[in-house]
Design a protein around this motif. Structure first.
Motif, PDB file in Angstrom:
ATOM      1  N   ILE A  20      -7.809 -17.348 -12.029  1.00 38.00           N
ATOM      2  CA  ILE A  20      -8.712 -16.848 -10.990  1.00 38.00           C
ATOM      3  C   ILE A  20      -7.938 -16.913  -9.691  1.00 38.00           C
ATOM      4  N   LYS A  21      -7.890 -15.805  -9.001  1.00 37.55           N
ATOM      5  CA  LYS A  21      -7.122 -15.758  -7.768  1.00 37.55           C
ATOM      6  C   LYS A  21      -7.929 -15.008  -6.726  1.00 37.55           C
ATOM      7  N   GLY A  22      -7.492 -15.129  -5.486  1.00 31.00           N
ATOM      8  CA  GLY A  22      -8.198 -14.402  -4.444  1.00 31.00           C
ATOM      9  C   GLY A  22      -7.716 -14.807  -3.074  1.00 31.00           C
ATOM     10  N   LYS A  23      -8.472 -14.373  -2.086  1.00 34.25           N
ATOM     11  CA  LYS A  23      -8.129 -14.669  -0.699  1.00 34.25           C
ATOM     12  C   LYS A  23      -9.394 -15.061   0.042  1.00 34.25           C
ATOM     13  N   ILE A  24      -9.274 -16.083   0.870  1.00 40.24           N
ATOM     14  CA  ILE A  24     -10.390 -16.578   1.661  1.00 40.24           C
ATOM     15  C   ILE A  24     -10.152 -16.191   3.108  1.00 40.24           C
ATOM     16  N   THR A  25     -11.127 -15.510   3.695  1.00 41.90           N
ATOM     17  CA  THR A  25     -11.029 -15.074   5.087  1.00 41.90           C
ATOM     18  C   THR A  25     -12.273 -15.510   5.840  1.00 41.90           C
ATOM     19  N   ASN A  26     -12.242 -15.334   7.160  1.00 41.01           N
ATOM     20  CA  ASN A  26     -13.432 -15.576   7.971  1.00 41.01           C
ATOM     21  C   ASN A  26     -14.120 -14.254   8.282  1.00 41.01           C
ATOM     22  N   ALA A  27     -15.142 -14.310   9.111  1.00 35.05           N
ATOM     23  CA  ALA A  27     -15.925 -13.107   9.400  1.00 35.05           C
ATOM     24  C   ALA A  27     -15.110 -12.030  10.087  1.00 35.05           C
ATOM     25  N   ASN A  28     -14.006 -12.435  10.725  1.00 35.89           N
ATOM     26  CA  ASN A  28     -13.146 -11.465  11.403  1.00 35.89           C
ATOM     27  C   ASN A  28     -12.033 -10.945  10.509  1.00 35.89           C
ATOM     28  N   GLY A  29     -12.056 -11.352   9.245  1.00 35.99           N
ATOM     29  CA  GLY A  29     -11.029 -10.907   8.323  1.00 35.99           C
ATOM     30  C   GLY A  29      -9.742 -11.697   8.401  1.00 35.99           C
ATOM     31  N   GLU A  30      -9.737 -12.795   9.159  1.00 39.39           N
ATOM     32  CA  GLU A  30      -8.537 -13.624   9.304  1.00 39.39           C
ATOM     33  C   GLU A  30      -8.466 -14.637   8.159  1.00 39.39           C
ATOM     34  N   ALA A  31      -7.262 -14.921   7.726  1.00 39.13           N
ATOM     35  CA  ALA A  31      -7.070 -15.872   6.639  1.00 39.13           C
ATOM     36  C   ALA A  31      -7.562 -17.265   7.026  1.00 39.13           C
ATOM     37  N   VAL A  32      -8.148 -17.973   6.054  1.00 41.02           N
ATOM     38  CA  VAL A  32      -8.548 -19.370   6.240  1.00 41.02           C
ATOM     39  C   VAL A  32      -7.560 -20.233   5.465  1.00 41.02           C
ATOM     40  N   VAL A  82     -16.694 -14.433 -15.378  1.00 41.24           N
ATOM     41  CA  VAL A  82     -15.306 -14.088 -15.665  1.00 41.24           C
ATOM     42  C   VAL A  82     -15.252 -13.450 -17.044  1.00 41.24           C
ATOM     43  N   ASN A  83     -15.041 -12.138 -17.094  1.00 37.50           N
ATOM     44  CA  ASN A  83     -14.987 -11.425 -18.360  1.00 37.50           C
ATOM     45  C   ASN A  83     -13.589 -10.971 -18.716  1.00 37.50           C
ATOM     46  N   GLN A  84     -12.646 -11.264 -17.808  1.00 34.85           N
ATOM     47  CA  GLN A  84     -11.242 -10.981 -18.104  1.00 34.85           C
ATOM     48  C   GLN A  84     -10.373 -11.907 -17.272  1.00 34.85           C
ATOM     49  N   LEU A  85      -9.168 -12.132 -17.730  1.00 36.68           N
ATOM     50  CA  LEU A  85      -8.228 -12.983 -17.010  1.00 36.68           C
ATOM     51  C   LEU A  85      -6.911 -12.233 -16.846  1.00 36.68           C
ATOM     52  N   PRO A  86      -6.315 -12.212 -15.671  1.00 39.19           N
ATOM     53  CA  PRO A  86      -6.782 -12.886 -14.451  1.00 39.19           C
ATOM     54  C   PRO A  86      -8.002 -12.209 -13.843  1.00 39.19           C
ATOM     55  N   TYR A  87      -8.718 -12.977 -12.970  1.00 39.26           N
ATOM     56  CA  TYR A  87      -9.950 -12.495 -12.352  1.00 39.26           C
ATOM     57  C   TYR A  87      -9.869 -12.769 -10.862  1.00 39.26           C
ATOM     58  N   GLU A  88     -10.250 -11.785 -10.067  1.00 41.84           N
ATOM     59  CA  GLU A  88     -10.102 -11.908  -8.612  1.00 41.84           C
ATOM     60  C   GLU A  88     -11.441 -12.220  -7.969  1.00 41.84           C
ATOM     61  N   VAL A  89     -11.450 -13.260  -7.131  1.00 36.35           N
ATOM     62  CA  VAL A  89     -12.637 -13.651  -6.371  1.00 36.35           C
ATOM     63  C   VAL A  89     -12.220 -13.871  -4.926  1.00 36.35           C
ATOM     64  N   ASN A  90     -12.647 -12.985  -4.064  1.00 34.26           N
ATOM     65  CA  ASN A  90     -12.409 -13.134  -2.632  1.00 34.26           C
ATOM     66  C   ASN A  90     -13.683 -13.641  -1.970  1.00 34.26           C
ATOM     67  N   ALA A  91     -13.538 -14.277  -0.825  1.00 31.67           N
ATOM     68  CA  ALA A  91     -14.706 -14.806  -0.126  1.00 31.67           C
ATOM     69  C   ALA A  91     -14.486 -14.741   1.371  1.00 31.67           C
ATOM     70  N   SER A  92     -15.586 -14.498   2.068  1.00 30.72           N
ATOM     71  CA  SER A  92     -15.565 -14.517   3.533  1.00 30.72           C
ATOM     72  C   SER A  92     -16.474 -15.645   3.990  1.00 30.72           C
ATOM     73  N   LEU A  93     -15.931 -16.582   4.722  1.00 30.40           N
ATOM     74  CA  LEU A  93     -16.681 -17.759   5.143  1.00 30.40           C
ATOM     75  C   LEU A  93     -17.327 -17.544   6.504  1.00 30.40           C
ATOM     76  N   GLU A  94     -18.549 -18.061   6.634  1.00 26.64           N
ATOM     77  CA  GLU A  94     -19.254 -18.006   7.906  1.00 26.64           C
ATOM     78  C   GLU A  94     -18.936 -19.255   8.718  1.00 26.64           C
ATOM     79  N   THR A  95     -18.864 -19.075  10.013  1.00 28.91           N
ATOM     80  CA  THR A  95     -18.629 -20.208  10.898  1.00 28.91           C
ATOM     81  C   THR A  95     -19.798 -21.173  10.803  1.00 28.91           C
ATOM     82  N   GLU A  96     -19.488 -22.475  10.724  1.00 30.88           N
ATOM     83  CA  GLU A  96     -20.525 -23.493  10.598  1.00 30.88           C
ATOM     84  C   GLU A  96     -21.330 -23.571  11.897  1.00 30.88           C
ATOM     85  N   ASN A  97     -22.654 -23.686  11.741  1.00 30.62           N
ATOM     86  CA  ASN A  97     -23.532 -23.890  12.890  1.00 30.62           C
ATOM     87  C   ASN A  97     -23.735 -25.385  13.064  1.00 30.62           C
TER      88      ASN A  97
END
Length: 826
Positions: A20-32, A82-97
C-alpha cells in the motif's frame, strides 16, 4: 554501460513493489512530511518521507482502515478495500482546530501544571506498559555538509570532493537498516540486523542502530554527556515552566493536551518545545522537543531536535512509539553539518515471553550477507520511501564507487597524496598504497623534539611499514624508533614487529627491542613538552631518566568478553645517566640543575642504582563485568560504559639479576568505578594497592612510583590517577601501598543555577586523593575547580585549586589542565 546502470538503479529504487503506497498532503496540496501511517488495530506502522510519500507492508488483500497522524493536522481514518496489490491510498489532512474549551482556566492555577503532575504521577505505570517487547525496526540516516573549503583544517579533502558540489555542499552519508529488536527495560536490548545499505559502499555495513535511538521520555533522564531532564521527570518542575496552548480530540475521542515546555534556565540540560499528553491516561501522544549542544556538553553540536509519534492500539490500550526522527545541526570552522535519522517501529509484540537466556551482553549482530540484499528486497521492506535526493545519491555514489575502487584511480590519488614536499623531512611523511593496503610512515624530526638535562635537545623520528587487511581489521607492522641527544652525543634505536591476528579477541603479539631512554616511572607522568618548557625557561628539570637496553616479547588478547589478558617476558640491561648540559634560556643561567638521581637531587656523583641486567616477566588481567559489545562482520567492538566496577590485576617478577638483591616480586590490583548520578554529575573513583615481597633492596627503577605533579600543569581530563602537588619520587616505595582517587564532576548542576557564572558554562569539579605507605603519615589532597573552561566550542581547559596535607598542611597551588597535551605527546 555505467550510465545505463545508474538509470536502472533509479528505476528499481522506486517503490514499485510496495503493498500500500501513497502520498499525504495538506489542504493546499503540500506534502506532509514524517506523518505516521498505521493499519488500524495493529502495530503495522510506517512514516511518510520528506516528500509526503509512504509505503505500508500489507501481505493480503482485504478491508483495512488506514490511520494517518501528524502534529498540526486532524487524524484521518481511511477505510479501504484492497482488491489488488500494490494499492494506492492518498490522503489530504485538515488542519487541526485547537481550542481550550475543555479546560477550565483559573487565575491562580496553571492548567498545564495539573496535567504535567498527572503525567509525572503515572510516568512509571505508563512506561511499564511497554517495558518489554519485540518489534521490527527500520532506520535511515542522512548527513549533509555545506560550505566546506577544498582544504579543511589545512588538510586537503581529496576523495570527499567527489560528493560535494562547487559550493562545498552535498550528502556525505546515507544509510539504511532493517532489523528485529528485543527490548526489556531499563537497558536490555538485542538487535539483529537483517539488511544494511550504505550509499557508496557495496560492502558497507551501516552504523545505524536501535540503541542510539533509545530516547525514552518516560525515564527521568535522557542520556547524553550530561543527562537531560525529561519534561515529565520526577524533578521536572525544578527545570521547566509549562503552558497549555491548546487541546484537540483524536479519532478515538481522546482529549489531547498540547503543552509548551520551556527551561527555567537556558544553561540547564532541559528541552524546549512541546509534549502532547492524552487526558485521563496521561500517556504521551507525541513529543516535539529540541536541546542545544552546550546544554548537554556537546559543544560542536548546535541543536538536536527529537520528534516522536505514538500510535494507539485499542485492543491493548497502549500508546506505543511508532515513528521517531532526530534532526541535528553541528558546525566547526565555518563548515555546517546537518542530518536526520528516521526510525520506524512496527509489529510490536508485548507478550514477548523473555527468559533469563534471552539477553546477553551482545547488543547487536548482523545476519550473514546483510549487506547483499537485492533492490527488490528494499522495495518490499523499506517502510519510508526514498526521496528523489536519496535515489540520486545512491546512483551517484554507485558510479563514484565503481570509479574510485579501481587500481588506476587509487594509484592516481596516491600519486597526489604521496608527493614529497620540502618540509616533509621536518614534519613527517607517509607513503600509501591504497590498492594493496600498505603504508610507510616517517614521523619527522619536529614531532618529538624535546629538551632534557641528559640529552639537551633531542630528536626522535621513527620509520614504520604497516600492511593492513581492511576486511578483517588486522595488520602487520614493523619499524624502528630512533633517538639522538646532542649533548649526550648518543644515538639509540629500537625495533618493533607487531601482528594483530583478528578483530574478535584482538590478539596482538609484539616483539621489540633495542636501546631506549626512559623515565623512572614507567607511566611517564612528566609530559615531554611540559618538561622541555620547565627545564629551558625555569630550570626545573623534573624528568629523571635512565638507559634501558632490552628485548621484549608481549602478548594481549580478550579471549572471553570482558576478560583481558596481557603478558610480557623481557631481558633488560639498565644503567644510570648523568646530566650532560647546564644550558637554559633565561632563569638562573649559571645555577646548576638538580642531578639525574631522583633520590639525591643535589648529589651529582652517587648513582640512583647499580648497572645491572635481569629478566623480567609480567602477567596481568583485567575484568570488566557486564561489558556490552557489538558484533559486526569485521569483528567485535566493545562498549566502554559497563555501569559496573572494573578490576585490574598485575604480577611482576624480576629474576636472574646480575645484582642479586635486585630480584623482586610485585603484586598489585586496581578497581575503578564510574557512576552517573542522574543530572547531578559523574562520580569517578579509583582504588589501587599492592605489595612487594622478596624485594628488600631492589633497583629504584622497579619501585612503585606514584604519578605526582610539580609543574602545576595537568594533562588529562580527569585526575583519577595523579596527585597534583606530590613530588614525583619522594613517596616511591618497595613495600606496601594503597592509593585512593575520588572525583565528582557536577557537569553544571550547581554552576548552571548561579547568575553570571551560568553564562560561562563552567562545570564545578571536586576531588579527594589519598596515599598510604609504611612509615609515613597519609598524604592527602583536596581539590576544587572548574572544568569545561574555554571559549565557544573550544573548551579544553581545566583549572583546580589544590591543598595537600601530610602531618598537617603541606602545600597549595593552582593547577591548569591542558587536556590536549597527551595527544601532542605522540
Amino acid at each position: 554501460m555505467k550510465k545505463a546502470f545508474a538509470i536502472l538503479f533509479l528505476i528499481v529504487g522506486l517503490p514499485l513493489f510496495a503493498q500500500i503506497k501513497g502520498k499525504i498532503t495538506n489542504a493546499n496540496g503540500e506534502a506532509v512530511p514524517y506523518a505516521s501511517v498505521i493499519v488500524s488495530g495493529t502495530y503495522n506502522t510506517t512514516s511518510t518521507n520528506r516528500d509526503g510519500e509512504y509505503t505500508l507492508q500489507v501481505k493480503d488483500k482485504g478491508n483495512y482502515t488506514i490511520i494517518v497522524q501528524s502534529i498540526g493536522y486532524k487524524t484521518s481514518e481511511i477505510p479501504v478495500q484492497v482488491n489488488q496489490l500494490p494499492y494506492e491510498v492518498n490522503a489530504s489532512l485538515e488542519t487541526e482546530n485547537y481550542d481550550l474549551k475543555e479546560v477550565v482556566i483559573s487565575n491562580t492555577d496553571n492548567p498545564a501544571n495539573a496535567i504535567i503532575k498527572n503525567a509525572i504521577a503515572n510516568r512509571e505505570a505508563n512506561g511499564a506498559k511497554t517495558k518489554e517487547f519485540t518489534a521490527n525496526f527500520y532506520s535511515k540516516g542522512l548527513f549533509r555538509i555545506k560550505e566546506v573549503p577544498e582544504k579543511f583544517l589545512w588538510i586537503k579533502l581529496g576523495g570527499l570532493q567527489n560528493v560535494l558540489d562547487p559550493s562545498g555542499s552535498g550528502v556525505v552519508y546515507l544509510s539504511e537498516t532493517v532489523s528485529e529488536i528485543k527490548y526489556q527495560k531499563p537497558d536490555r536490548l538485542h538487535e539483529r540486523i537483517i539488511a544494511s545499505k550504505v550509499s557508496g559502499s557495496d560492502n558497507g555495513y551501516s552504523f545505524n542502530n536501535a540503541a542510539s535511538a533509545d530516547f525514552d521520555f518516560y525515564n527521568n533522564y535522557i542520556e547524553f554527556s550530561i543527562n537531560a531532564v525529561s519534561p515529565i521527570a520526577d524533578n521536572a518542575f525544578d527545570y521547566y515552566s509549562y503552558k497549555l496552548e491548546s487541546t484537540f480530540f483524536d479519532v478515538n475521542k481522546n482529549l489531547i493536551n498540547k503543552i509548551k515546555v520551556t527551561p527555567k534556565r537556558e544553561s540547564d540540560p532541559a528541552f524546549s518545545g512541546y509534549v502532547y499528553i492524552v487526558d485521563n491516561s496521561w500517556q504521551l501522544y507525541s513529543v516535539n522537543l529540541s536541546i542545544k549542544g552546550k546544554q548537554i556538553r556537546q559543544d560542536l553540536l548546535n541543536t538536536l531536535m527529537i520528534q516522536q509519534n505514538f500510535g494507539y492500539n485499542a485492543a491493548d490500550k497502549i500508546w506505543s512509539k511508532n515513528v521517531q526522527t532526530l534532526d541535528f545541526e553541528a558546525g566547526v570552522f565555518g563548515a555546517v553539518l546537518t542530518g536526520r535519522f528516521s526510525y520506524v517501529y512496527s509489529n510490536y509484540n508485548f507478550n514477548s515471553g523473555f527468559d533469563n537466556k534471552t539477553f546477553t551482553n551482545e547488543l547487536l549482530a548482523f545476519e550473514p550477507d546483510a549487506n547483499k540484499k537485492a533492490p527488490s528486497y528494499w522495495n518490499d521492506n523499506r517502510p519510508i520511501p526514498l526521496t528523489n535526493e536519496e535515489r540520486t545519491d545512491y546512483a551517484k555514489k554507485q558510479l563514484i564507487e565503481e570509479r574510485t575502487s579501481t587500481k588506476e584511480y587509487k594509484d592516481s590519488l596516491d600519486h597526489e597524496m604521496n608527493r614529497f614536499r620540502i618540509l616533509s623531512p621536518i614534519t613527517g611523511y607517509n607513503y600509501n598504497n591504497s590498492y594493496e593496503n600498505w603504508t610507510i610512515s616517517y614521523t619527522g624530526i619536529i614531532r618529538k623534539l624535546g629538551f632534557n638535562t641528559v640529552q639537551a635537545y633531542h630528536l626522535a623520528p621513527s620509520f614504520y611499514f604497516t600492511k593492513r587487511n581492511p576486511e578483517k581489521v588486522t595488520y602487520t607492522t614493523f619499524g624502528t624508533d630512533l633517538n639522538y641527544g646532542f649533548a649526550e652525543k648518543r644515538f639509540r634505536a629500537m625495533g618493533t614487529v607487531s601482528r594483530k591476528f583478528n578483530n574478535t579477541t584482538n590478539r596482538i603479539v609484539t616483539l621489540n627491542g633495542g636501546a631506549n631512554i626512559e623515565q623512572f616511572n614507567p607511566e611517564r607522568p612528566i609530559n615531554r613538552i611540559v618538561n622541555s618548557i620547565s627545564t629551558l625557561f625555569f630550570r626545573d628539570n623534573y624528568m629523571k631518566l635512565y638507559d634501558n637496553s632490552f628485548v621484549r616479547l608481549s602478548y594481549q588478547e580478550e579471549p572471553i568478553n570482558g576478560i583481558y589478558l596481557f603478558g610480557t617476558i623481557e631481558y633488560t640491561r639498565k644503567r644510570t645517566l648523568p646530566n650532560n648540559t647546564n644550558f637554559s634560556t633565561l632563569k638562573d643561567l649559571y645555577d646548576p640543575y638538580t642531578s639525574n638521581n631522583p633520590l639525591l637531587p643535589y648529589d651529582y656523583e652517587t648513582p640512583a642504582f647499580l648497572k645491572h641486567s635481569m629478566y623480567k616477566a609480567t602477567v596481568s588481567a583485567s575484568f570488566f563485568p557486564g561489558q556490552k559489545y557489538v558484533t559486526r562482520p569485521s569483528g567485535k567492538y566493545n562498549i566502554d560504559e559497563t555501569g559496573l566496577p572494573k578490576f585490574f590485576f598485575k604480577y611482576e617478577k624480576g629474576f636472574e639479576s646480575s645484582v642479586k638483591d635486585y630480584n623482586f616480586d610485585h603484586l598489585s590490583a586496581r578497581v575503578t568505578y564510574d557512576v552517573t548520578l542522574g543530572n547531578k554529575g559523574r562520580l569517578g573513583t579509583s582504588f589501587r594497592g599492592g605489595t612487594f615481597f622478596n624485594s628488600g633492596d631492589i633497583a629504584f627503577t622497579d619501585y612503585r612510583h606514584f604519578n605526582g605533579n610539580q609543574t602545576y600543569v595537568g594533562k588529562s581530563e580527569r585526575y583519577l590517577n595523579v596527585f597534583n602537588l606530590l613530588p614525583y619520587y619522594t613517596h616511591s616505595t618497595n613495600d606496601k601501598y594503597f592509593e585512593t582517587h575520588i572525583e565528582h564532576n557536577f557537569n553544571g548542576y550547581i554552576t548552571n543555577k548561579i547568575p553570571l557564572l551560568n553564562q560561562l558554562d563552567y562545570h564545578l569539579v571536586a576531588g579527594y586523593h589519598l596515599l598510604n605507605i609504611p612509615e609515613r603519615n597519609p598524604y592527602m589532597e583536596f581539590t576544587v575547580g572548574f572544568d569545561n573552561v574555554g571559549w565557544g566550542k573550544f573548551r579544553f581547559l581545566r583549572i583546580d585549586y589544590v591543598r595537600s596535607y601530610e602531618s598537617g598542611f603541606r602545600a597549595h597551588g593552582v593547577v591548569v589542565g591542558l587536556t590536549f597535551l597527551d595527544i601532542l605527546e605522540f
